[in-house]
Design a protein around this motif. Sequence first.
Motif, PDB file in Angstrom:
ATOM      1  N   ASN A  45       0.975  -2.476  21.278  1.00 56.95           N
ATOM      2  CA  ASN A  45       0.420  -1.937  20.452  1.00 56.95           C
ATOM      3  C   ASN A  45       0.827  -1.288  20.655  1.00 56.95           C
ATOM      4  OD1 ASN A  45      -2.732  -3.229  19.576  1.00 56.95           O
ATOM      5  ND2 ASN A  45      -2.323  -4.058  21.315  1.00 56.95           N
ATOM      6  N   ARG A  46       1.635  -0.460  21.085  1.00 56.57           N
ATOM      7  CA  ARG A  46       2.652   1.525  21.316  1.00 56.57           C
ATOM      8  C   ARG A  46       3.076   0.707  20.444  1.00 56.57           C
ATOM      9  NH1 ARG A  46       0.034   2.136  26.487  1.00 56.57           N
ATOM     10  NH2 ARG A  46       1.690   1.613  27.174  1.00 56.57           N
ATOM     11  N   ALA A  47       4.260  -0.357  21.086  1.00 55.93           N
ATOM     12  CA  ALA A  47       5.446  -0.270  19.927  1.00 55.93           C
ATOM     13  C   ALA A  47       6.008  -0.512  18.485  1.00 55.93           C
ATOM     14  CB  ALA A  47       6.100  -1.701  20.842  1.00 55.93           C
ATOM     15  N   CYS A  48       3.997  -1.602  18.292  1.00 61.53           N
ATOM     16  CA  CYS A  48       4.236  -1.725  16.426  1.00 61.53           C
ATOM     17  C   CYS A  48       4.309  -0.993  16.367  1.00 61.53           C
ATOM     18  CB  CYS A  48       2.749  -2.644  17.117  1.00 61.53           C
ATOM     19  SG  CYS A  48       3.601  -4.269  16.878  1.00 61.53           S
ATOM     20  N   TYR A  49       3.581   0.199  16.848  1.00 63.94           N
ATOM     21  CA  TYR A  49       2.634   1.807  15.987  1.00 63.94           C
ATOM     22  C   TYR A  49       4.090   2.548  15.666  1.00 63.94           C
ATOM     23  CZ  TYR A  49      -2.055   0.097  14.765  1.00 63.94           C
ATOM     24  OH  TYR A  49      -3.509  -0.366  13.920  1.00 63.94           O
ATOM     25  N   SER A  50       5.027   2.580  16.664  1.00 62.08           N
ATOM     26  CA  SER A  50       5.779   3.321  16.569  1.00 62.08           C
ATOM     27  C   SER A  50       6.326   2.452  15.487  1.00 62.08           C
ATOM     28  CB  SER A  50       6.879   2.839  18.117  1.00 62.08           C
ATOM     29  OG  SER A  50       5.251   4.365  18.680  1.00 62.08           O
ATOM     30  N   GLY A  51       7.034   1.496  15.610  1.00 63.73           N
ATOM     31  CA  GLY A  51       7.813   1.039  14.694  1.00 63.73           C
ATOM     32  C   GLY A  51       7.314   0.837  12.998  1.00 63.73           C
ATOM     33  N   GLN A  52       6.051   0.624  12.737  1.00 60.65           N
ATOM     34  CA  GLN A  52       5.780   1.396  12.014  1.00 60.65           C
ATOM     35  C   GLN A  52       5.884   2.941  11.339  1.00 60.65           C
ATOM     36  OE1 GLN A  52       0.794   0.067  11.754  1.00 60.65           O
ATOM     37  NE2 GLN A  52       1.857  -0.750   9.944  1.00 60.65           N
TER      38      GLN A  52
END
Length: 382
Positions: free
Chosen positions: A331-338
């Motif tokens: 979840n953190r990775a996806c939001y960092s990617g965004q």
Amino acid sequence: MPFQLSDEQQLIQRAARDFACGELANNAVALDQGVGQDIFFKNLKALAELGFMGLNIDPELGGSGAGSIAFSLAITELAKACASTAVTVSVTNMVAEVIQSVASAEQKAFYLPKICSGEYPAAGFCLTEPGAGSDPSAMRTSAAWNGSEWVLNGAKAYITSGEFAGVFVVWAVTDKNAPRGKGISCFLVERQTPGLVVGPAEDKMGQKGSATNPVYFDDCRIPASALMGELNRGYQVALGELAGGRIGIGSLALGVGMAAMEYARDYAREREQFGQPIANFQAIQWMLADGFTELEAARLLLMQAAYLKEANLDFASQASMAKLFATEAANRACYSGQQILGGHGYNREYPLERFARDVRITSIYEGTSEIQRMIIARKLLA
């Protein structure tokens, strides 16, 4: 555990990656938009033919016999391309493992080849109910013996692949006077059984290509032979199989998180601001470094849990740790990617928006992060 994958495990990982890149990736957006179901079913059949619907099932029963580590590797690769397909494969494998673990020889011989071969597009795991989610012992679906057959009544909720599963493993109360969680049994119920009704698919935030349905039982009559395992001992079966399912969902989350981080990394190399690629800025570098480091730690936790399961050792706590950490890290990775993509990350033209929606459920289904923490703490304090 050895850190080097065996030749067979590498072969399965590579086969999953090749299929994901060649077949799943191109259809993921269409599935998310509610089209492409014909291709979805075609891909499920192809995955079955490649052996991915019975990765930990005895080859004599139609499976691949590749083990839990290979299962984790395959789900991660599939999820990098299409989380909707990956969750269907994960849950179908979980159902197959339940049957292999506790079913009679006749039940195994009848159902497992159908699941592993793709004759059944998928299989359903009917445990959750509208009033019994994190606490399945509160279930109200009942199975009453009338002298010649079982009569099922009740409702199940959020059943993955409900509308196209060929067979369901269904948990129901068989002794209403037993202590909580003690009078529950499990049954094998075929899709076309009269009295089994699959409701309309839920309108979900993410993983839209995977149908999630309520399943109702209205005087659904099933033979004595449908009982799987010991009478009134089904709750223990459910708890044991959920631990294995957590390896699958953790692996799925890892795949989505890796897809997000890899896309963001490549974007950062190309996107220029202030006269240079944004990958040159420390803020971006640290987001990438943290994201990839957390996902690598998640991978190692998943491999440990899968290794223990494959070795027939106690793995429940490790599976909860792996599922908790992998899903939260993803979840953190996806939001960092965004964040790295900026405004583009919020735009459906780019895949980060879909990744963020698809990954969100991973810290909820197959046991919420809060439930995983309870399991881990209980083990630590025992």
